[in-house]
Design a protein around this motif. Structure first.
Motif, short mmCIF file in Angstrom:
data_model
loop_
_atom_site.label_atom_id
_atom_site.label_comp_id
_atom_site.label_asym_id
_atom_site.label_seq_id
_atom_site.Cartn_x
_atom_site.Cartn_y
_atom_site.Cartn_z
N ILE A 96 0.84 -1.21 0.00
CA ILE A 96 0.00 0.00 0.00
C ILE A 96 0.86 1.25 0.00
O ILE A 96 0.65 2.18 -0.79
N VAL A 97 1.87 1.29 0.88
CA VAL A 97 2.73 2.47 0.97
C VAL A 97 3.54 2.64 -0.31
O VAL A 97 3.65 3.75 -0.85
N ASN A 98 4.10 1.56 -0.83
CA ASN A 98 4.88 1.66 -2.06
C ASN A 98 4.03 2.13 -3.23
O ASN A 98 4.50 2.90 -4.09
N SER A 99 2.79 1.68 -3.29
CA SER A 99 1.90 2.12 -4.36
C SER A 99 1.64 3.62 -4.28
O SER A 99 1.68 4.34 -5.28
N ALA A 100 1.35 4.10 -3.07
CA ALA A 100 1.09 5.54 -2.90
C ALA A 100 2.31 6.37 -3.29
O ALA A 100 2.19 7.40 -3.95
N VAL A 101 3.48 5.93 -2.88
CA VAL A 101 4.72 6.64 -3.24
C VAL A 101 4.91 6.64 -4.76
O VAL A 101 5.29 7.66 -5.35
N SER A 102 4.63 5.51 -5.38
CA SER A 102 4.76 5.42 -6.84
C SER A 102 3.79 6.35 -7.55
O SER A 102 4.15 7.01 -8.53
#
Length: 422
Positions: A96-102
């Motif tokens: 979830i966090v990696n997706s938001a950062v991406s």
């Protein structure tokens, strides 16, 4: 994180940008092709994330404001909101966090905020899930909440807001044997005849969809036709017919239906659904106010604020501001007067709106009965299986609310009245 997850989340953020930033309804954005490039599973995920984030928006913002000195641009806020809701509902923090950062990093205007997004969401992942349930049920915006509190009181308003936050199960109307439909799909057969499913999946892939054995229709929305009681071969005028659930009900009962609506694209959906269900009706794209003739049975599903559908459409309070209410109320009164004029002596007219506002329901009928002394409310017509006596209002209509049937999943807010001309 798989790229498909990023794409679905990116699309959910875009949907929120359009609703909150541009004041567009989700249905409009999706109909315009916002999700066309996604695979069916991604499309369903994007819609689900957008709906769940809109329902939990107040809670997400309360959690995020603890970690933000000032609000970032809307797209960044919405990426944070989507991720916060996912995290607090038990989603895996890493993906979830990696997706938001991406998502934030892919836009040149927001790429510098990748570090902020990562840091904030790490904090939310640590403390957010535990804090989530301790926050109050999200409230409607003041422009809508205040008139509803005035109409129903604070306690009822809180119950309605809980129903909105809980969302809605999927209700189906059977073309034929409702018991057979319930047995084939499972779920619950409600007292009013709808089949309710808690977990449905992709609607178009469910058994019986392609054969046209049923259609999606909230249990409350299915009641106006039951109250009208269409007869075999009876000629019925339906005004403001789209999206067509009631048209199919009337046709399935064997009535000869003239369905009128001024929205050509929505009427095309009615045509497609009639074809799928192998039902027939005369479809007219035109203005209901220019209809002529003399009819023994009329169904008027008047244009309204749709405030009764928020449990299924949580985008509505964020895309609208109530500025159109006055115009809608005037149009409803005009349409109701015209429908009464088209009614034969002894004929019956069902007026309904998917609204929680008394000005669009109780007040409209009360005023119409004052203007037309040759018309009266048929209270007995409202007494159909599943309808409780205390849902019937003073002027002789039926008030339905989202907090009714709370233990069964609720229902849409609706107002229905059956008027008979002397």
């Amino acid at each position: 994180m798989a790229q498909t997850g990023v794409q679905a989340r990116r699309s959910a953020v875009y949907l929120l940008d359009q609703v909150i930033g541009e004041g567009r309804l989700l249905s409009e954005v999706i109909a315009a092709g916002a999700l066309e490039r996604l695979q069916p599973a991604e499309r369903a995920t994007a819609q689900r994330l957008a709906l769940e984030t809109l329902r939990g928006l107040e809670r997400a913002d309360r959690l995020l404001q603890k970690h933000l000195q000032k609000y970032p641009p809307l797209t960044v806020r919405n990426a944070l909101r989507v991720a916060t809701v996912e995290l607090c509902q038990g989603g895996a923090a890493h993906g979830i966090v990696n997706s938001a950062v991406s998502i934030v990093g892919a836009n040149k205007r927001t790429a510098t905020m990748k570090g902020l997004v990562n840091a904030v969401l790490r904090k939310v992942a640590d403390a957010g899930p535990e804090a989530w349930d301790s926050l109050r049920i999200p409230r409607l915006p003041k422009w809508l909440r205040e008139p509803l509190v005035s109409a129903y009181g604070g306690d009822v308003m809180q119950a309605i807001e809980k129903a909105h936050f809980d969302g809605a199960p999927l209700d189906l109307t059977a073309k034929g044997d409702k018991g057979a439909l319930q047995r084939s799909l499972g779920g619950t057969l409600l007292e009013t005849g709808s089949v309710r499913l808690e977990e449905a999946g992709q609607v178009s892939m469910m058994p019986g969809f392609k054969k046209g054995s049923w259609w999606v229709q909230d249990a409350a929305a299915a009641l106006p036709v039951q109250i009208l009681k269409p007869q075999q071969e009876e000629a019925i005028l339906e005004l403001c017919a789209a999206p067509g659930g009631k048209t199919m009900q009337l046709a399935a009962a064997g009535a000869k239906v003239r369905a009128v609506d001024n929205n050509a694209s929505r009427m095309e959906r009615v045509r497609e659904n009639l074809k799928r269900t192998k039902l027939e009706a005369e479809l007219v794209v035109g203005d209901a106010l220019v209809e002529t003739g003399s009819w023994g049975a009329i169904l008027l599903d008047a244009p309204c604020s749709a405030t009764g559908t928020i449990r299924r459409h949580p985008d509505l309070p964020h895309a609208k501001d109530g500025s159109e209410f006055g115009e809608l109320i005037h149009l409803q009164a005009t349409m109701l007067d015209h429908a009464i004029d088209l009614l034969k002596p002894g004929g019956r007219l069902v007026y309904c709106t998917c609204s929680l506002l008394p000005d669009e329901g109780e007040c409209q009928v009360e005023d119409a009965l004052t203007r037309h002394t040759n018309v009266k409310a048929d209270v007995d017509a409202l007494r159909i299986p599943g309808v409780e006596e205390d849902w019937i209002t003073e002027e002789g209509g039926l008030r339905l609310r989202p907090d009714y049937w709370a233990d069964k999943g609720g229902m849409d807010g609706f107002y229905i009245a059956c008027l008979v001309k002397a």
